[in-house]
Design a protein around this motif. Structure first.
Motif, PDB file in Angstrom:
ATOM      1  N   GLY A 237     -59.405  -2.987   5.403  1.00  0.00           N
ATOM      2  CA  GLY A 237     -59.532  -1.669   6.001  1.00  0.00           C
ATOM      3  C   GLY A 237     -58.290  -0.820   5.956  1.00  0.00           C
ATOM      4  O   GLY A 237     -58.171   0.170   6.691  1.00  0.00           O
ATOM      5  N   TYR A 238     -57.338  -1.161   5.103  1.00  0.00           N
ATOM      6  CA  TYR A 238     -56.124  -0.366   4.960  1.00  0.00           C
ATOM      7  C   TYR A 238     -56.351   0.826   4.025  1.00  0.00           C
ATOM      8  O   TYR A 238     -57.234   0.794   3.157  1.00  0.00           O
ATOM      9  CB  TYR A 238     -54.995  -1.205   4.361  1.00  0.00           C
ATOM     10  N   GLY A 239     -55.520   1.844   4.161  1.00  0.00           N
ATOM     11  CA  GLY A 239     -55.404   2.837   3.114  1.00  0.00           C
ATOM     12  C   GLY A 239     -54.749   2.196   1.903  1.00  0.00           C
ATOM     13  O   GLY A 239     -54.146   1.120   2.002  1.00  0.00           O
ATOM     14  N   ILE A 240     -54.845   2.862   0.761  1.00  0.00           N
ATOM     15  CA  ILE A 240     -54.342   2.284  -0.489  1.00  0.00           C
ATOM     16  C   ILE A 240     -53.464   3.302  -1.207  1.00  0.00           C
ATOM     17  O   ILE A 240     -53.857   4.460  -1.381  1.00  0.00           O
ATOM     18  CB  ILE A 240     -55.507   1.875  -1.414  1.00  0.00           C
ATOM     19  N   GLU A 241     -52.275   2.851  -1.632  1.00  0.00           N
ATOM     20  CA  GLU A 241     -51.394   3.647  -2.489  1.00  0.00           C
ATOM     21  C   GLU A 241     -51.283   2.953  -3.835  1.00  0.00           C
ATOM     22  O   GLU A 241     -51.139   1.726  -3.894  1.00  0.00           O
ATOM     23  CB  GLU A 241     -50.004   3.768  -1.847  1.00  0.00           C
ATOM     24  N   VAL A 242     -51.386   3.729  -4.923  1.00  0.00           N
ATOM     25  CA  VAL A 242     -51.202   3.180  -6.265  1.00  0.00           C
ATOM     26  C   VAL A 242     -50.365   4.142  -7.096  1.00  0.00           C
ATOM     27  O   VAL A 242     -50.186   5.315  -6.732  1.00  0.00           O
ATOM     28  CB  VAL A 242     -52.547   2.920  -6.990  1.00  0.00           C
ATOM     29  N   ASP A 243     -49.868   3.628  -8.227  1.00  0.00           N
ATOM     30  CA  ASP A 243     -49.088   4.418  -9.167  1.00  0.00           C
ATOM     31  C   ASP A 243     -49.933   4.732 -10.397  1.00  0.00           C
ATOM     32  O   ASP A 243     -50.774   3.909 -10.805  1.00  0.00           O
ATOM     33  CB  ASP A 243     -47.849   3.641  -9.611  1.00  0.00           C
ATOM     34  N   LEU A 244     -49.661   5.870 -11.021  1.00  0.00           N
ATOM     35  CA  LEU A 244     -50.377   6.269 -12.226  1.00  0.00           C
ATOM     36  C   LEU A 244     -49.404   6.587 -13.349  1.00  0.00           C
ATOM     37  O   LEU A 244     -48.441   7.331 -13.149  1.00  0.00           O
ATOM     38  CB  LEU A 244     -51.261   7.485 -11.955  1.00  0.00           C
ATOM     39  N   GLN A 245     -49.682   6.029 -14.521  1.00  0.00           N
ATOM     40  CA  GLN A 245     -48.932   6.321 -15.745  1.00  0.00           C
ATOM     41  C   GLN A 245     -49.903   6.869 -16.786  1.00  0.00           C
ATOM     42  O   GLN A 245     -51.114   6.623 -16.723  1.00  0.00           O
ATOM     43  CB  GLN A 245     -48.265   5.050 -16.287  1.00  0.00           C
TER      44      GLN A 245
ATOM     45  N   ARG B 126     -54.373   5.149   9.319  1.00  0.00           N
ATOM     46  CA  ARG B 126     -54.201   3.696   9.207  1.00  0.00           C
ATOM     47  C   ARG B 126     -53.052   3.399   8.255  1.00  0.00           C
ATOM     48  O   ARG B 126     -52.716   4.216   7.397  1.00  0.00           O
ATOM     49  CB  ARG B 126     -55.486   3.040   8.711  1.00  0.00           C
ATOM     50  N   PRO B 127     -52.406   2.231   8.397  1.00  0.00           N
ATOM     51  CA  PRO B 127     -51.345   1.853   7.458  1.00  0.00           C
ATOM     52  C   PRO B 127     -51.858   1.835   6.021  1.00  0.00           C
ATOM     53  O   PRO B 127     -53.048   1.572   5.771  1.00  0.00           O
ATOM     54  CB  PRO B 127     -50.940   0.451   7.924  1.00  0.00           C
ATOM     55  N   ILE B 128     -50.947   2.101   5.085  1.00  0.00           N
ATOM     56  CA  ILE B 128     -51.312   2.236   3.676  1.00  0.00           C
ATOM     57  C   ILE B 128     -50.672   1.105   2.880  1.00  0.00           C
ATOM     58  O   ILE B 128     -49.445   0.943   2.904  1.00  0.00           O
ATOM     59  CB  ILE B 128     -50.867   3.604   3.136  1.00  0.00           C
ATOM     60  N   ALA B 129     -51.488   0.327   2.194  1.00  0.00           N
ATOM     61  CA  ALA B 129     -51.008  -0.823   1.424  1.00  0.00           C
ATOM     62  C   ALA B 129     -50.360  -0.356   0.128  1.00  0.00           C
ATOM     63  O   ALA B 129     -51.010   0.265  -0.712  1.00  0.00           O
ATOM     64  CB  ALA B 129     -52.159  -1.782   1.134  1.00  0.00           C
ATOM     65  N   HIS B 130     -49.083  -0.672  -0.034  1.00  0.00           N
ATOM     66  CA  HIS B 130     -48.283  -0.249  -1.185  1.00  0.00           C
ATOM     67  C   HIS B 130     -48.742  -0.976  -2.441  1.00  0.00           C
ATOM     68  O   HIS B 130     -48.664  -2.196  -2.525  1.00  0.00           O
ATOM     69  CB  HIS B 130     -46.810  -0.559  -0.899  1.00  0.00           C
ATOM     70  N   ARG B 131     -49.248  -0.232  -3.418  1.00  0.00           N
ATOM     71  CA  ARG B 131     -49.788  -0.790  -4.665  1.00  0.00           C
ATOM     72  C   ARG B 131     -50.949  -1.753  -4.388  1.00  0.00           C
ATOM     73  O   ARG B 131     -51.159  -2.723  -5.104  1.00  0.00           O
ATOM     74  CB  ARG B 131     -48.693  -1.477  -5.479  1.00  0.00           C
ATOM     75  N   GLY B 132     -51.738  -1.430  -3.364  1.00  0.00           N
ATOM     76  CA  GLY B 132     -52.792  -2.321  -2.928  1.00  0.00           C
ATOM     77  C   GLY B 132     -52.216  -3.434  -2.065  1.00  0.00           C
ATOM     78  O   GLY B 132     -50.999  -3.555  -1.894  1.00  0.00           O
ATOM     79  N   LEU B 133     -53.092  -4.242  -1.504  1.00  0.00           N
ATOM     80  CA  LEU B 133     -52.644  -5.346  -0.641  1.00  0.00           C
ATOM     81  C   LEU B 133     -52.285  -6.536  -1.525  1.00  0.00           C
ATOM     82  O   LEU B 133     -52.973  -7.554  -1.554  1.00  0.00           O
ATOM     83  CB  LEU B 133     -53.735  -5.705   0.361  1.00  0.00           C
ATOM     84  N   HIS B 134     -51.180  -6.374  -2.263  1.00  0.00           N
ATOM     85  CA  HIS B 134     -50.821  -7.409  -3.234  1.00  0.00           C
ATOM     86  C   HIS B 134     -50.076  -8.560  -2.576  1.00  0.00           C
ATOM     87  O   HIS B 134     -49.400  -8.401  -1.555  1.00  0.00           O
ATOM     88  CB  HIS B 134     -50.007  -6.811  -4.383  1.00  0.00           C
ATOM     89  N   ASP B 135     -50.220  -9.728  -3.180  1.00  0.00           N
ATOM     90  CA  ASP B 135     -49.593 -10.955  -2.687  1.00  0.00           C
ATOM     91  C   ASP B 135     -49.508 -11.907  -3.865  1.00  0.00           C
ATOM     92  O   ASP B 135     -50.494 -12.543  -4.229  1.00  0.00           O
ATOM     93  CB  ASP B 135     -50.426 -11.550  -1.551  1.00  0.00           C
ATOM     94  N   ALA B 136     -48.330 -11.990  -4.475  1.00  0.00           N
ATOM     95  CA  ALA B 136     -48.176 -12.800  -5.686  1.00  0.00           C
ATOM     96  C   ALA B 136     -48.539 -14.259  -5.432  1.00  0.00           C
ATOM     97  O   ALA B 136     -49.139 -14.921  -6.291  1.00  0.00           O
ATOM     98  CB  ALA B 136     -46.741 -12.693  -6.205  1.00  0.00           C
ATOM     99  N   ALA B 137     -48.211 -14.780  -4.248  1.00  0.00           N
ATOM    100  CA  ALA B 137     -48.495 -16.183  -3.941  1.00  0.00           C
ATOM    101  C   ALA B 137     -49.992 -16.454  -3.913  1.00  0.00           C
ATOM    102  O   ALA B 137     -50.445 -17.576  -4.194  1.00  0.00           O
ATOM    103  CB  ALA B 137     -47.869 -16.559  -2.603  1.00  0.00           C
ATOM    104  N   ALA B 138     -50.774 -15.424  -3.596  1.00  0.00           N
ATOM    105  CA  ALA B 138     -52.226 -15.566  -3.547  1.00  0.00           C
ATOM    106  C   ALA B 138     -52.890 -15.088  -4.831  1.00  0.00           C
ATOM    107  O   ALA B 138     -54.121 -15.024  -4.910  1.00  0.00           O
ATOM    108  CB  ALA B 138     -52.782 -14.794  -2.356  1.00  0.00           C
TER     109      ALA B 138
END
Length: 259
Positions: free
Chosen positions: A54-62, A25-37
């Motif tokens: 129901g998307y896959g999720i990609e996140v960054d780790l520091q 399934r498509p993977i949401a970059h940094r979660g399904l983010h939407d600044a307007a929402a």
């Protein structure tokens, strides 16, 4: 959410490689983010929105000062979160006490993220690196992910980090993030020679690649697909680009629209 698969799943043999779930399934970059929402990137709200869709999720780790894995893209506070310090100068507790400018929620830890996702969708973790040989963040990720590896994959731009992750938890898919040397140099990222990159990639032995969508015609993703290894592509920002990208990749990491 379409959940559309790509033609590459069958033609590259991914269906029998054990990594079909990574590209299902498509993977949401940094979660399904939407600044307007009010859904901030790498926030709990963006993760929740991706889970609901129901998307896959990609996140960054520091890395925090005390070695915890924090879900955040930038290595310094300010753009999204209160403060201006480097994340590596503050403890995990101190970072969680800071709030996102939009919405006031706290930053997540990797442990908290794993609890939230709990294997419901594929989770893709990008481990940030300064390319200085510091493997503390990789060790923390290993400690947490090894305990609950279901549908979790790890990746980094740094081949040394990828190799360390592969050695520490071989059962968890490990991937290399990359782009062309020209594009890396323009962004002030490390840009090794072609020979050095090839050697580092062989040492890391990635099981998948996550490659810049504008560089899918370069040799690493083409070779990976020829070898039957999944290729994800970032960052896809429109349906038109998604359609083109699937000629050279097995799945998209997207933002700004519903893939």
């Amino acid at each position: 959410m379409s959940g559309r698969r790509t033609g590459g799943l069958a033609t590259t043999g991914l269906a029998t490689s054990g990594l079909g779930w990574l590209v299902e399934r498509p993977i949401a970059h940094r979660g399904l983010h939407d600044a307007a929402a009010g859904l901030v990137e790498n926030s709990a709200a963006a993760v929740a929105a991706a889970l609901e869709a129901g998307y896959g999720i990609e996140v960054d780790l520091q890395r925090s000062r005390d070695g915890d894995a924090m879900v955040h893209h930038d290595d310094r506070l300010g753009r999204l979160v209160e403060g201006s310090e480097p994340l590596a100068d503050l403890t995990s507790a101190a970072l969680q006490a800071r709030r996102f400018h939009d919405g006031g929620a706290p930053m997540m830890t990797l442990a908290g993220l794993l609890d939230r996702v709990d294997g419901r969708v594929p989770l893709l973790l990008e481990i940030k690196s300064r390319f200085d040989g510091d493997l503390r963040l990789a060790r923390r990720v290993t400690a947490l992910v090894s305990a609950r590896p279901a549908r979790v994959a790890v990746m980094s731009f740094d081949p040394a980090v990828v190799a360390a992750l592969a050695a520490a938890m071989p059962a968890v898919p490990h991937g290399l993030v990359g782009q062309s040397r020209r594009r890396a140099a323009a962004g002030h990222d490390p840009a090794p020679s072609r020979l050095a990159l090839a050697a580092a990639t062989l040492r890391a032995a990635p099981r998948f690649l996550a490659w810049n969508v504008d560089d899918l015609g370069t040799w690493p993703p083409r070779l990976a697909r020829a070898l039957g290894r999944p290729v994800l592509t970032w960052t896809v920002r429109s349906e038109a680009v998604r359609r083109r990208a699937l000629d050279g990749a097995d799945q998209v990491i997207f933002e700004g629209f519903r893939a």
